[in-house]
Scaffold this motif. Structure first.
Motif, PDB file in Angstrom:
ATOM      1  N   ALA A 445     -16.574  -2.639  -0.073  1.00  0.00           N
ATOM      2  CA  ALA A 445     -15.875  -1.345  -0.065  1.00  0.00           C
ATOM      3  C   ALA A 445     -14.459  -1.489   0.490  1.00  0.00           C
ATOM      4  O   ALA A 445     -13.479  -1.074  -0.149  1.00  0.00           O
ATOM      5  N   PHE A 446     -14.331  -2.091   1.672  1.00  0.00           N
ATOM      6  CA  PHE A 446     -13.010  -2.164   2.287  1.00  0.00           C
ATOM      7  C   PHE A 446     -12.133  -3.245   1.671  1.00  0.00           C
ATOM      8  O   PHE A 446     -10.902  -3.127   1.694  1.00  0.00           O
ATOM      9  N   GLY A 447     -12.736  -4.286   1.101  1.00  0.00           N
ATOM     10  CA  GLY A 447     -11.940  -5.248   0.361  1.00  0.00           C
ATOM     11  C   GLY A 447     -11.272  -4.600  -0.834  1.00  0.00           C
ATOM     12  O   GLY A 447     -10.065  -4.791  -1.082  1.00  0.00           O
ATOM     13  N   ARG A 448     -12.017  -3.799  -1.557  1.00  0.00           N
ATOM     14  CA  ARG A 448     -11.459  -3.115  -2.731  1.00  0.00           C
ATOM     15  C   ARG A 448     -10.410  -2.089  -2.324  1.00  0.00           C
ATOM     16  O   ARG A 448      -9.363  -1.959  -2.961  1.00  0.00           O
ATOM     17  N   ILE A 449     -10.684  -1.345  -1.245  1.00  0.00           N
ATOM     18  CA  ILE A 449      -9.700  -0.373  -0.768  1.00  0.00           C
ATOM     19  C   ILE A 449      -8.428  -1.081  -0.324  1.00  0.00           C
ATOM     20  O   ILE A 449      -7.305  -0.677  -0.695  1.00  0.00           O
ATOM     21  N   ALA A 450      -8.573  -2.134   0.465  1.00  0.00           N
ATOM     22  CA  ALA A 450      -7.412  -2.854   0.991  1.00  0.00           C
ATOM     23  C   ALA A 450      -6.556  -3.424  -0.135  1.00  0.00           C
ATOM     24  O   ALA A 450      -5.319  -3.353  -0.090  1.00  0.00           O
ATOM     25  N   GLY A 451      -7.201  -4.009  -1.153  1.00  0.00           N
ATOM     26  CA  GLY A 451      -6.449  -4.568  -2.272  1.00  0.00           C
ATOM     27  C   GLY A 451      -5.685  -3.510  -3.044  1.00  0.00           C
ATOM     28  O   GLY A 451      -4.512  -3.705  -3.405  1.00  0.00           O
ATOM     29  N   THR A 452      -6.339  -2.385  -3.279  1.00  0.00           N
ATOM     30  CA  THR A 452      -5.694  -1.285  -3.990  1.00  0.00           C
ATOM     31  C   THR A 452      -4.513  -0.736  -3.210  1.00  0.00           C
ATOM     32  O   THR A 452      -3.423  -0.512  -3.757  1.00  0.00           O
ATOM     33  N   GLN A 453      -4.718  -0.505  -1.905  1.00  0.00           N
ATOM     34  CA  GLN A 453      -3.661   0.063  -1.072  1.00  0.00           C
ATOM     35  C   GLN A 453      -2.516  -0.921  -0.860  1.00  0.00           C
ATOM     36  O   GLN A 453      -1.349  -0.525  -0.778  1.00  0.00           O
ATOM     37  N   ALA A 454      -2.828  -2.199  -0.772  1.00  0.00           N
ATOM     38  CA  ALA A 454      -1.780  -3.204  -0.602  1.00  0.00           C
ATOM     39  C   ALA A 454      -0.880  -3.260  -1.828  1.00  0.00           C
ATOM     40  O   ALA A 454       0.348  -3.349  -1.715  1.00  0.00           O
TER      41      ALA A 454
END
Length: 469
Positions: A445-454
């Motif tokens: 979940a947070f890997g996908r969020i972090a990649g998108t936000q980055a």
């Protein structure tokens, strides 16, 4: 200049790299391990805990959001951020199609002693296959990957990321995702976190590391010392009771001892110290490492009789076997008279109803401290078996505080271009305790969020980057 720098090489890092690349960002991933050992602790995983409201592909029945939340609330004792936890739970229901797109395969539902056919989706080939699939997809999509590149420092301008340093090398990028794991392989930090007990022992000296030897926590400590907001108790971790003969590092799943709920556990003084039948094993297996760590010498012994054989996943090493209890005590090096007395007291206290290891049955003890609340049957069917147990650390819970955009915080203020995922922030959701598969849920979940936000923070406007045929 690279748009997104991802530091780490496990599930969370790979999810971040893939999502950023899908969004159209240029991505460089730095993995501290050699290629042969890439993937961090993710290579030792097996499954992902998934919310679902009805039967889905490889998941049976339903596992709704509220039940998942209550399971997490119970194992953490309430030490969790409900908003972030529910974000993870909801994300777990929709990630599998994306995972499949990147080559991850799932196996048919499991049944029997594992009790997780309803709650967990298992990876075909385990975590190693998942990691390899993600790396293949990342390479095909043009993600740059550097192995044997441990990052030891981050350059900041206030709360904004500027560059990462690995020895004399410097890597600049518009944005950065930290996903470099915890500090479970750093013996000195573990000693510092656990301290010395009342018996004059340093418990951490007897810990084994179930996962990677490369999670030294160098970057985590650097970030905390540089002013990043931390969260979590450094002594809390995913800590499992594993075979005392397991290797120091990378023992993985095969070193776990899964027969605890089918018998009793004693310490080196041949005394019981906790309720072995408290709850289903997937919800309780990760408390036993800490329980053993609190015992003299940080060792315990799981004792079963022949009735348990075939009801649990057999460990890679056979246990000690004996036709009598005194003989088993001698083989395990336990005080014989006390061991026999402990088993006899337990046997006498058992109130056997309808034994059912797939349910919270009515087989329990009476007048015994500690009690055994389920699956209590006398240990009276020879041969008898015993397994020596040591604490096995999977990953630590001390991490960096985040919000629902996976931003690293400095003095309560979120950074505009520095993000974190995986073990480096899992303590936001896992204050203590564990339930099977939730670590992969958090990392995904947070890997996908972090990649998108980055990618967004890097100014990427277009997406739709696809793997080459």
């Amino acid at each position: 200049m690279i748009d997104v720098l991802v530091i780490g090489g496990g599930n969370a890092a790979l999810c971040a790299a893939l999502m950023a690349r899908e969004a159209g960002a240029s991505v460089l991933l730095l993995e501290s391990a050699p290629r042969a050992w890439r993937g961090g602790n993710s290579q030792h995983t097996r499954n992902l805990r998934c919310m679902h409201d009805a039967r889905q592909d490889v998941l049976v029945d339903a596992y709704p959001e509220e039940e998942y939340w209550q399971d997490l609330l119970k194992v953490t004792g309430g030490i969790t951020d409900e908003h972030l936890a529910r974000l993870v739970i909801r994300a777990s229901s929709t990630c599998r199609p994306w995972m499949r797109k990147h080559g991850v395969r799932f196996q048919p539902p499991l049944s029997g002693a594992l009790h997780v056919a309803r709650t967990n989706a298992f990876f075909m080939g385990g975590g190693k296959a998942l990691v390899n699939a993600y790396y293949r997809s990342a390479e095909a999509m043009g993600v740059q990957i550097r192995y044997e590149t441990p990052v030891d420092a981050i350059e900041m301008d206030g709360d904004r990321f500027v560059a990462a340093r690995s020895g004399h090398e410097r890597f600049t990028a518009r944005t950065c995702v930290l996903a470099a794991g915890g500090f479970e392989s750093n013996r000195e930090w573990l000693r510092e976190a656990w301290g010395q007990n009342e018996r004059g022992e340093w418990p951490a000296d007897n810990f084994l590391i179930r996962g990677t030897r490369f999670n030294q926590g160098v970057l985590l400590r650097h970030m905390i010392e540089s002013g990043a907001d931390a969260i979590g108790d450094p002594s809390q971790s995913h800590c499992v009771a594993i075979d005392a003969r397991a290797p120091l590092y990378d023992g993985g799943i095969c070193t776990r001892i899964d027969c605890v709920s089918l018998g009793i556990v004693v310490n080196r003084d041949a005394e019981r110290f906790y309720d072995e039948g408290e709850d289903f094993w997937p919800k309780r297996y990760a408390i036993w490492g800490r329980l053993v760590a609190q015992q003299p010498g940080q060792i315990g012994y799981s004792i079963i009789d022949s009735q348990a054989i075939g009801r649990f996943m057999p460990p890679v090493f056979p246990g000690e076997k004996a036709d009598t209890l005194p003989e088993l005590a001698r083989k395990l090096g336990l005080p014989e008279a006390q061991f026999v007395r402990t088993v006899q007291d337990y046997n006498a206290a058992c109130r056997v109803g309808t034994f059912d290891h797939t349910a919270l049955d009515d087989c329990h003890t009476e007048g015994l401290t500690p009690s055994k609340t389920h699956w209590a049957r006398p240990l009276d069917q020879a041969p008898f078996y015993g397994y020596a147990l040591r604490p096995g650390i999977t990953f630590t819970y001390l991490g960096l505080k985040v919000n629902d955009l996976a931003q690293v915080h400095f003095g309560g203020k979120p950074s505009g271009n520095l993000f974190v995922a995986g073990e480096m922030m899992a303590g936001n959701v896992l204050g203590k305790g564990y339930t099977a598969g939730v670590g992969m849920s958090i990392g995904t979940a947070f890997g996908r969020i972090a990649g998108t936000q980055a990618a967004k923070a890097a100014g990427i406007k277009t997406g739709a980057v696809h793997a080459e045929a």
